[in-house]
Design a protein around this motif. Structure first.
Motif, PDB file in Angstrom:
ATOM      1  N   GLY A  41       0.814  -1.212   0.000  1.00 51.77           N
ATOM      2  CA  GLY A  41       0.000   0.000   0.000  1.00 51.77           C
ATOM      3  C   GLY A  41       0.848   1.263   0.000  1.00 51.77           C
ATOM      4  O   GLY A  41       1.966   1.289  -0.539  1.00 51.77           O
ATOM      5  N   ASP A  42       0.313   2.326   0.609  1.00 48.28           N
ATOM      6  CA  ASP A  42       1.003   3.622   0.648  1.00 48.28           C
ATOM      7  C   ASP A  42       2.367   3.537   1.320  1.00 48.28           C
ATOM      8  O   ASP A  42       3.307   4.216   0.912  1.00 48.28           O
ATOM      9  CB  ASP A  42       0.152   4.662   1.386  1.00 48.28           C
ATOM     10  N   ILE A  43       2.479   2.727   2.332  1.00 47.02           N
ATOM     11  CA  ILE A  43       3.749   2.649   3.071  1.00 47.02           C
ATOM     12  C   ILE A  43       4.836   1.966   2.236  1.00 47.02           C
ATOM     13  O   ILE A  43       6.010   2.287   2.375  1.00 47.02           O
ATOM     14  CB  ILE A  43       3.541   1.970   4.437  1.00 47.02           C
ATOM     15  N   ALA A  44       4.457   1.057   1.354  1.00 50.65           N
ATOM     16  CA  ALA A  44       5.454   0.396   0.501  1.00 50.65           C
ATOM     17  C   ALA A  44       6.186   1.421  -0.364  1.00 50.65           C
ATOM     18  O   ALA A  44       7.375   1.275  -0.629  1.00 50.65           O
ATOM     19  CB  ALA A  44       4.795  -0.661  -0.375  1.00 50.65           C
ATOM     20  N   ALA A  45       5.474   2.468  -0.768  1.00 52.40           N
ATOM     21  CA  ALA A  45       6.105   3.530  -1.556  1.00 52.40           C
ATOM     22  C   ALA A  45       7.086   4.341  -0.711  1.00 52.40           C
ATOM     23  O   ALA A  45       7.942   5.041  -1.251  1.00 52.40           O
ATOM     24  CB  ALA A  45       5.044   4.446  -2.146  1.00 52.40           C
ATOM     25  N   HIS A  46       6.979   4.226   0.602  1.00 50.57           N
ATOM     26  CA  HIS A  46       7.869   4.939   1.522  1.00 50.57           C
ATOM     27  C   HIS A  46       8.807   3.966   2.232  1.00 50.57           C
ATOM     28  O   HIS A  46       9.186   4.168   3.388  1.00 50.57           O
ATOM     29  CB  HIS A  46       7.038   5.731   2.536  1.00 50.57           C
ATOM     30  N   TYR A  47       9.166   2.918   1.530  1.00 49.25           N
ATOM     31  CA  TYR A  47      10.049   1.889   2.083  1.00 49.25           C
ATOM     32  C   TYR A  47      11.347   2.493   2.628  1.00 49.25           C
ATOM     33  O   TYR A  47      11.781   2.144   3.725  1.00 49.25           O
ATOM     34  CB  TYR A  47      10.356   0.838   1.007  1.00 49.25           C
ATOM     35  N   ALA A  48      11.961   3.385   1.883  1.00 52.35           N
ATOM     36  CA  ALA A  48      13.245   3.959   2.305  1.00 52.35           C
ATOM     37  C   ALA A  48      13.099   4.725   3.621  1.00 52.35           C
ATOM     38  O   ALA A  48      13.958   4.623   4.506  1.00 52.35           O
ATOM     39  CB  ALA A  48      13.799   4.874   1.225  1.00 52.35           C
ATOM     40  N   PHE A  49      12.019   5.455   3.780  1.00 50.31           N
ATOM     41  CA  PHE A  49      11.774   6.191   5.024  1.00 50.31           C
ATOM     42  C   PHE A  49      11.550   5.215   6.180  1.00 50.31           C
ATOM     43  O   PHE A  49      12.129   5.371   7.261  1.00 50.31           O
ATOM     44  CB  PHE A  49      10.574   7.126   4.856  1.00 50.31           C
ATOM     45  N   PHE A  50      10.736   4.190   5.952  1.00 53.98           N
ATOM     46  CA  PHE A  50      10.474   3.163   6.963  1.00 53.98           C
ATOM     47  C   PHE A  50      11.786   2.493   7.375  1.00 53.98           C
ATOM     48  O   PHE A  50      12.083   2.343   8.552  1.00 53.98           O
ATOM     49  CB  PHE A  50       9.492   2.138   6.402  1.00 53.98           C
ATOM     50  N   ARG A  51      12.570   2.122   6.384  1.00 50.33           N
ATOM     51  CA  ARG A  51      13.857   1.464   6.646  1.00 50.33           C
ATOM     52  C   ARG A  51      14.790   2.382   7.428  1.00 50.33           C
ATOM     53  O   ARG A  51      15.500   1.948   8.336  1.00 50.33           O
ATOM     54  CB  ARG A  51      14.498   1.070   5.316  1.00 50.33           C
ATOM     55  N   GLY A  52      14.795   3.679   7.081  1.00 51.89           N
ATOM     56  CA  GLY A  52      15.638   4.635   7.794  1.00 51.89           C
ATOM     57  C   GLY A  52      15.279   4.735   9.267  1.00 51.89           C
ATOM     58  O   GLY A  52      16.156   4.824  10.131  1.00 51.89           O
ATOM     59  N   ILE A  53      13.987   4.714   9.563  1.00 49.75           N
ATOM     60  CA  ILE A  53      13.563   4.749  10.968  1.00 49.75           C
ATOM     61  C   ILE A  53      14.036   3.496  11.694  1.00 49.75           C
ATOM     62  O   ILE A  53      14.516   3.562  12.821  1.00 49.75           O
ATOM     63  CB  ILE A  53      12.027   4.902  11.074  1.00 49.75           C
TER      64      ILE A  53
ATOM     65  N   GLU B   1       3.983  -0.057  16.490  1.00 44.83           N
ATOM     66  CA  GLU B   1       2.961   0.994  16.468  1.00 44.83           C
ATOM     67  C   GLU B   1       3.603   2.364  16.275  1.00 44.83           C
ATOM     68  O   GLU B   1       3.103   3.191  15.508  1.00 44.83           O
ATOM     69  CB  GLU B   1       2.144   0.975  17.762  1.00 44.83           C
ATOM     70  N   LYS B   2       4.711   2.590  16.954  1.00 45.08           N
ATOM     71  CA  LYS B   2       5.403   3.883  16.856  1.00 45.08           C
ATOM     72  C   LYS B   2       5.941   4.109  15.439  1.00 45.08           C
ATOM     73  O   LYS B   2       5.760   5.190  14.867  1.00 45.08           O
ATOM     74  CB  LYS B   2       6.544   3.934  17.873  1.00 45.08           C
ATOM     75  N   ILE B   3       6.582   3.104  14.875  1.00 43.98           N
ATOM     76  CA  ILE B   3       7.138   3.238  13.520  1.00 43.98           C
ATOM     77  C   ILE B   3       6.027   3.519  12.513  1.00 43.98           C
ATOM     78  O   ILE B   3       6.130   4.437  11.698  1.00 43.98           O
ATOM     79  CB  ILE B   3       7.912   1.969  13.105  1.00 43.98           C
ATOM     80  N   PHE B   4       4.962   2.733  12.557  1.00 44.43           N
ATOM     81  CA  PHE B   4       3.874   2.924  11.606  1.00 44.43           C
ATOM     82  C   PHE B   4       3.183   4.268  11.807  1.00 44.43           C
ATOM     83  O   PHE B   4       2.766   4.900  10.836  1.00 44.43           O
ATOM     84  CB  PHE B   4       2.876   1.765  11.680  1.00 44.43           C
ATOM     85  N   ARG B   5       3.072   4.733  13.047  1.00 48.53           N
ATOM     86  CA  ARG B   5       2.473   6.043  13.306  1.00 48.53           C
ATOM     87  C   ARG B   5       3.343   7.152  12.697  1.00 48.53           C
ATOM     88  O   ARG B   5       2.830   8.057  12.041  1.00 48.53           O
ATOM     89  CB  ARG B   5       2.294   6.269  14.812  1.00 48.53           C
ATOM     90  N   ILE B   6       4.649   7.058  12.863  1.00 44.50           N
ATOM     91  CA  ILE B   6       5.571   8.065  12.302  1.00 44.50           C
ATOM     92  C   ILE B   6       5.470   8.086  10.780  1.00 44.50           C
ATOM     93  O   ILE B   6       5.372   9.156  10.166  1.00 44.50           O
ATOM     94  CB  ILE B   6       7.022   7.791  12.751  1.00 44.50           C
ATOM     95  N   VAL B   7       5.477   6.922  10.165  1.00 43.22           N
ATOM     96  CA  VAL B   7       5.413   6.853   8.700  1.00 43.22           C
ATOM     97  C   VAL B   7       4.062   7.362   8.197  1.00 43.22           C
ATOM     98  O   VAL B   7       4.004   8.121   7.223  1.00 43.22           O
ATOM     99  CB  VAL B   7       5.699   5.422   8.192  1.00 43.22           C
TER     100      VAL B   7
END
Length: 163
Positions: free
Chosen positions: A75-87, A124-130
């Motif tokens: 979904g939307d978060i997959a497009a922000h993989y690099a940001f998720f990975r950075g966190i 929960e924290k990571i997904f909330r930030i993203v």
């Protein structure tokens, strides 16, 4: 006229009587009571790939059970993989280990069963930030589009006034 008045009194008295006393919403599940695996399973942005758990039979007295959950983003978060990975790479609680396999863009969450609450809070924290970052970018995009429209309208008006 008295018949009309008496009907009015009856109808106003009946308006205060309802067949139900309250309205409540059905919730799918109380997400606070879910395990880390179940929480991820209910997350629309996660594709679970599997899970594993094992104990240390050689050290049965230690009574430790190790958990591993394998997942990818969608979904939307997959497009922000690099940001998720950075966190994830920025740091994590010492009680858990969230590993990223960059080649296939997947993640493995590892923790002892006793630290499951910490693992879930971290997720929960990571997904909330993203999610907040995605929302911020959406709002910023709309603001920039509106500013550009406003700038173009001003330019058009100035051109009309100049002619």
């Amino acid at each position: 006229m008295t018949a009309i008045a008496s009907n009015y009194n009856i109808s106003t008295q009946n308006n205060n009587i309802f067949s139900f006393q309250s309205v409540s919403r059905n919730k799918d599940k109380d997400l606070t009571s879910l395990s880390a695996y179940d929480w991820l399973a209910h997350n629309e942005f996660v594709q679970l790939e599997g899970q594993g758990s094992f104990g240390f039979h050689n050290y049965a007295d230690a009574n430790k059970k190790f958990q591993a959950i394998y997942f990818t983003l969608k979904g939307d978060i997959a497009a922000h993989y690099a940001f998720f990975r950075g966190i994830v790479l920025a740091g994590q609680p010492k009680e858990i280990y969230l590993e990223n396999i960059h080649e296939n863009r997947s993640f493995t969450l590892k923790f002892y069963k006793k630290n499951e609450a910490v693992a879930k809070q971290y997720l929960e924290k990571i997904f909330r930030i993203v999610n907040e970052e995605i929302r911020f970018k959406q709002v910023l995009r709309k603001v920039l589009i509106n500013q550009e429209k406003h700038r173009l309208e001003e330019k058009l008006l100035l051109n009309e006034l100049s002619n």
